[in-house]
Design a protein around this motif. Structure first.
Motif, mmCIF file in Angstrom:
data_model
loop_
_atom_site.group_PDB
_atom_site.id
_atom_site.type_symbol
_atom_site.label_atom_id
_atom_site.label_comp_id
_atom_site.label_asym_id
_atom_site.label_seq_id
_atom_site.Cartn_x
_atom_site.Cartn_y
_atom_site.Cartn_z
ATOM 1 N N GLU A 112 -7.908 -33.911 -5.447
ATOM 2 C CA GLU A 112 -8.618 -34.944 -4.683
ATOM 3 C C GLU A 112 -9.452 -35.824 -5.612
ATOM 4 O OE1 GLU A 112 -9.903 -37.186 -1.398
ATOM 5 O OE2 GLU A 112 -8.175 -35.888 -1.741
ATOM 6 N N GLU A 113 -10.117 -35.229 -6.584
ATOM 7 C CA GLU A 113 -10.882 -36.011 -7.558
ATOM 8 C C GLU A 113 -9.973 -36.958 -8.337
ATOM 9 O OE1 GLU A 113 -12.795 -33.013 -9.903
ATOM 10 O OE2 GLU A 113 -14.432 -32.754 -8.461
ATOM 11 N N GLN A 114 -8.804 -36.485 -8.721
ATOM 12 C CA GLN A 114 -7.856 -37.319 -9.450
ATOM 13 C C GLN A 114 -7.333 -38.446 -8.571
ATOM 14 O OE1 GLN A 114 -7.152 -37.077 -12.779
ATOM 15 N NE2 GLN A 114 -6.156 -39.030 -12.442
ATOM 16 N N ARG A 115 -7.056 -38.139 -7.295
ATOM 17 C CA ARG A 115 -6.583 -39.159 -6.362
ATOM 18 C C ARG A 115 -7.627 -40.271 -6.213
ATOM 19 N NH1 ARG A 115 -7.108 -40.896 -1.375
ATOM 20 N NH2 ARG A 115 -8.707 -39.376 -0.815
ATOM 21 N N LYS B 171 -9.986 -41.055 -8.345
ATOM 22 C CA LYS B 171 -10.095 -41.736 -9.629
ATOM 23 C C LYS B 171 -8.973 -42.756 -9.792
ATOM 24 C CE LYS B 171 -10.826 -40.423 -14.449
ATOM 25 N NZ LYS B 171 -10.794 -39.297 -15.382
ATOM 26 N N ASP B 172 -7.739 -42.353 -9.425
ATOM 27 C CA ASP B 172 -6.589 -43.251 -9.508
ATOM 28 C C ASP B 172 -6.752 -44.426 -8.561
ATOM 29 O OD1 ASP B 172 -5.508 -41.573 -11.394
ATOM 30 O OD2 ASP B 172 -4.103 -40.624 -10.018
ATOM 31 N N ARG B 173 -7.327 -44.157 -7.415
ATOM 32 C CA ARG B 173 -7.527 -45.212 -6.393
ATOM 33 C C ARG B 173 -8.513 -46.250 -6.865
ATOM 34 N NH1 ARG B 173 -9.763 -43.804 -0.443
ATOM 35 N NH2 ARG B 173 -10.106 -45.931 0.210
ATOM 36 N N GLN B 174 -9.520 -45.851 -7.627
ATOM 37 C CA GLN B 174 -10.522 -46.770 -8.123
ATOM 38 C C GLN B 174 -9.987 -47.694 -9.216
ATOM 39 O OE1 GLN B 174 -13.790 -44.316 -9.314
ATOM 40 N NE2 GLN B 174 -14.699 -44.282 -7.270
ATOM 41 N N LYS B 175 -8.929 -47.296 -9.876
ATOM 42 C CA LYS B 175 -8.363 -48.098 -10.973
ATOM 43 C C LYS B 175 -7.666 -49.305 -10.484
ATOM 44 C CE LYS B 175 -7.859 -44.529 -14.381
ATOM 45 N NZ LYS B 175 -6.971 -43.752 -15.202
#
Length: 123
Positions: free
Chosen positions: A114-117, A119-123
């Protein structure tokens, strides 16, 4: 003319944390003295035998135990692990994981996904 720099000193607990070792398992002279940044750097570059043995065999601090079991520090607490563990006891837990460990690994993995998801969404 400037004064010579005083070495920056740290408490043994801080140095142990930076070295990823369990403070009560370190030698008395390490526990009772102040450690300079230069001494810490030297310990990291050329670890003495006691440091090599501690890192290999333990007992290990909470953060190391949690990392080796692939759970969070909170997961260890929920599982009832409150004391430092040796490498052998960590390997025994990992070889035959109790129910709490399986559950905490799943929770930890889901949290990281979930943290990675996000983080990817913010990029």
């Amino acid at each position: 003319m400037s004064k010579p720099k005083k070495p920056q000193l740290m408490k043994p607990a801080t140095a142990a944390q930076k070295l990823d070792v369990y403070l009560p398992a370190t030698p008395k002279e390490f526990q009772e003295g102040q450690i300079s940044r230069e001494e810490l750097a030297e310990l990291q570059r050329n670890p003495p035998q006691w440091l090599v043995d501690l890192r290999r065999d333990g007992p290990h601090p909470r953060n190391v135990v949690a990392a080796r079991l692939r759970v969070s520090n909170s997961g260890l607490a929920r599982g009832g692990v409150t004391e430092a563990l040796t490498t052998a006891s960590i390997e025994a837990l990992a070889a035959d994981p109790p129910e709490w460990l399986v559950r905490e690994r799943e929770t930890h993995a889901e949290t990281r996904r979930e943290e990675q998801r996000l983080k990817d969404r913010q990029k």
